[in-house]
Design a protein around this motif. Structure first.
Motif, mmCIF file in Angstrom:
data_model
loop_
_atom_site.group_PDB
_atom_site.id
_atom_site.type_symbol
_atom_site.label_atom_id
_atom_site.label_comp_id
_atom_site.label_asym_id
_atom_site.label_seq_id
_atom_site.Cartn_x
_atom_site.Cartn_y
_atom_site.Cartn_z
ATOM 1 N N GLN A 1 -11.792 -6.379 3.014
ATOM 2 C CA GLN A 1 -10.592 -5.866 3.670
ATOM 3 C C GLN A 1 -9.328 -6.600 3.253
ATOM 4 O O GLN A 1 -8.219 -6.151 3.561
ATOM 5 C CB GLN A 1 -10.771 -5.921 5.187
ATOM 6 N N TRP A 2 -9.476 -7.738 2.566
ATOM 7 C CA TRP A 2 -8.307 -8.444 2.029
ATOM 8 C C TRP A 2 -7.963 -7.997 0.620
ATOM 9 O O TRP A 2 -6.957 -8.437 0.055
ATOM 10 C CB TRP A 2 -8.546 -9.958 2.053
ATOM 11 N N LEU A 3 -8.762 -7.110 0.042
ATOM 12 C CA LEU A 3 -8.505 -6.613 -1.310
ATOM 13 C C LEU A 3 -7.986 -5.177 -1.247
ATOM 14 O O LEU A 3 -8.310 -4.429 -0.315
ATOM 15 C CB LEU A 3 -9.775 -6.689 -2.150
ATOM 16 N N PRO A 4 -7.191 -4.755 -2.220
ATOM 17 C CA PRO A 4 -6.568 -3.424 -2.165
ATOM 18 C C PRO A 4 -7.528 -2.245 -2.014
ATOM 19 O O PRO A 4 -7.200 -1.312 -1.274
ATOM 20 C CB PRO A 4 -5.794 -3.349 -3.485
ATOM 21 N N PRO A 5 -8.701 -2.213 -2.685
ATOM 22 C CA PRO A 5 -9.566 -1.042 -2.478
ATOM 23 C C PRO A 5 -9.985 -0.854 -1.025
ATOM 24 O O PRO A 5 -9.930 0.262 -0.494
ATOM 25 C CB PRO A 5 -10.771 -1.339 -3.392
ATOM 26 N N GLY A 6 -10.405 -1.940 -0.357
ATOM 27 C CA GLY A 6 -10.813 -1.826 1.039
ATOM 28 C C GLY A 6 -9.655 -1.505 1.952
ATOM 29 O O GLY A 6 -9.756 -0.640 2.838
ATOM 30 N N ALA A 7 -8.525 -2.179 1.756
ATOM 31 C CA ALA A 7 -7.343 -1.909 2.577
ATOM 32 C C ALA A 7 -6.840 -0.490 2.349
ATOM 33 O O ALA A 7 -6.449 0.208 3.293
ATOM 34 C CB ALA A 7 -6.246 -2.927 2.256
ATOM 35 N N GLY B 1 -2.384 -3.473 9.659
ATOM 36 C CA GLY B 1 -2.995 -4.570 8.903
ATOM 37 C C GLY B 1 -3.267 -4.197 7.463
ATOM 38 O O GLY B 1 -3.015 -4.986 6.536
ATOM 39 N N HIS B 2 -3.780 -2.997 7.247
ATOM 40 C CA HIS B 2 -4.099 -2.548 5.888
ATOM 41 C C HIS B 2 -2.825 -2.334 5.076
ATOM 42 O O HIS B 2 -2.781 -2.647 3.878
ATOM 43 C CB HIS B 2 -4.923 -1.267 5.944
ATOM 44 N N LEU B 3 -1.799 -1.811 5.732
ATOM 45 C CA LEU B 3 -0.505 -1.637 5.063
ATOM 46 C C LEU B 3 0.059 -2.983 4.622
ATOM 47 O O LEU B 3 0.569 -3.130 3.499
ATOM 48 C CB LEU B 3 0.462 -0.940 6.015
ATOM 49 N N THR B 4 -0.066 -3.976 5.490
ATOM 50 C CA THR B 4 0.431 -5.316 5.162
ATOM 51 C C THR B 4 -0.286 -5.895 3.949
ATOM 52 O O THR B 4 0.345 -6.491 3.062
ATOM 53 C CB THR B 4 0.253 -6.251 6.373
ATOM 54 N N ILE B 5 -1.593 -5.734 3.897
ATOM 55 C CA ILE B 5 -2.378 -6.251 2.766
ATOM 56 C C ILE B 5 -1.905 -5.634 1.456
ATOM 57 O O ILE B 5 -1.689 -6.333 0.449
ATOM 58 C CB ILE B 5 -3.876 -5.968 2.974
ATOM 59 N N LEU B 6 -1.722 -4.332 1.439
ATOM 60 C CA LEU B 6 -1.291 -3.653 0.210
ATOM 61 C C LEU B 6 0.115 -4.083 -0.204
ATOM 62 O O LEU B 6 0.390 -4.267 -1.395
ATOM 63 C CB LEU B 6 -1.353 -2.136 0.403
ATOM 64 N N VAL B 7 1.000 -4.243 0.765
ATOM 65 C CA VAL B 7 2.360 -4.700 0.452
ATOM 66 C C VAL B 7 2.333 -6.111 -0.129
ATOM 67 O O VAL B 7 3.047 -6.429 -1.090
ATOM 68 C CB VAL B 7 3.254 -4.638 1.714
#
Length: 340
Positions: free
Chosen positions: A286-292, A310-316
């Motif tokens: 979940q900390w990597l772009p594919p999972g997020a 949370g997922h949006l934040t990771i990708l940004v």
């Protein structure tokens, strides 16, 4: 550099190195994809329990006996509160044991594998609740089981296969876009390369969306936001790839490909759910772009954006890292791009 050094050795030594290194790569790839699948089981899976009746308490005890530590229980006062929590992506589903009946509230859009798991668990719990009611003179055997899909997948993609099938090609193509922009075409300077990546991923994301929704009907809601989620996923991976290329050349490309394809994809939980994977896999994925990116797409396409922050934040963050690496690689003496 390494290839030039190796080419100076005799053929038998080159073969020996290849016979050790290449099989290790294959084994690592097989392990990365097969291990999470082989260890699927609920681990602190958020589920709701409706009410505080003896039947509800029995449900909690039954779940705990069946899978110790497998479920994270959230109590809700009524059916409506549990449904709202499912729609907000606070829980994957809920169990309702009232009036001699047993209901499983689930959300196949959050993960068909979890919905199937909750249905199977609900069937067993309904028997236990019914037996307990019969023993106390309040029932006659298994409680009637009812399942309600609160947030269902699209009827055009009832098993949610389009999203799970699309993640790997999206990841690989994101890397290829970065290679084309950074190496094949070689956009310079850094701002032009960043702009090219933004334009290319925007168009590619639109193309992917047109296939996934108008053609296949798999991403039915929040159309602009879902397109944006696709674009941001592509951009996070491609900018990271281009940034690592700018810093370390082919070595950076290899590192990013290994991280995104052989770690990010199998650890994403897109074919099941993150909480069904081993703990380390769950958190890394979940900390990597594919999972997020996969989870962000679920939120925009089915849950009105709930649970997306949370997922949006990771990708940004990954996009910002990639853009920063592009700038550093183009403007400092340590960068591969500056050296070219």
């Amino acid at each position: 550099m390494a290839s030039h050094a190796l080419s100076g050795h005799p053929p038998w030594r080159q073969l020996l190195v290849a016979a050790v290194v290449l099989p290790v790569v294959v084994v690592a790839a097989v392990l990365a994809f097969a291990w999470p699948v082989a260890r699927i089981a609920p681990r602190d899976l958020p589920v709701g329990i409706v009410g505080t009746s003896p039947a509800s308490q029995q449900v909690v005890e039954g779940l705990d006996r069946a899978q110790r530590g497998g479920f994270d229980f959230r109590l809700y006062p009524d059916d409506a509160a549990a449904r709202s929590a499912i729609a907000d992506r606070d829980v994957y589903g809920a169990f309702v044991a009232t009036g001699g009946s047993f209901t499983v509230l689930e959300a196949s859009a959050a993960g068909p594998a979890v919905a199937q798991l909750l249905t199977a668990v609900g069937q067993k719990l309904a028997v236990q609740v019914g037996a307990h009611a019969a023993a106390s003179g309040k029932g006659h055997g298994a409680a009637p089981l009812k399942t309600v899909d609160v947030v269902a997948t699209s009827s055009a993609d009832p098993r949610g296969l389009v999203l799970s099938s699309a993640l790997l090609p999206l990841t690989i193509c994101s890397i290829l876009l970065a290679v084309a922009v950074a190496l094949v075409i070689g956009f310079r300077p850094a701002w032009r390369q960043a702009l090219a990546l933004a334009v290319v991923t925007g168009v590619a994301g639109l193309g992917a969306y047109l296939i996934a929704q108008p053609f296949l009907g798999a991403l039915p809601h929040q159309h602009v936001a879902t397109w944006g989620a696709l674009v941001l996923t592509l951009l996070a991976i491609s900018t990271t790839t281009a940034g690592l290329i700018a810093l370390a050349g082919v070595g950076g490309l290899a590192l990013c490909a290994a991280l995104m394809v052989f770690v990010g994809n199998p650890f994403s939980g897109v074919t099941s759910a993150p909480e069904l994977l081993p703990d380390a896999v769950h958190h890394i994925g979940q900390w990597l772009p594919p999972g997020a990116g996969a989870n962000l797409l679920r939120s925009t396409a089915y849950f009105n954006g709930n649970g997306a922050a949370g997922h949006l934040t990771i990708l940004v963050l990954w996009t910002a890292f990639g853009l920063g690496a592009i700038v550093i690689g183009h403007h400092t003496s340590i960068g591969f791009a500056r050296a070219r």
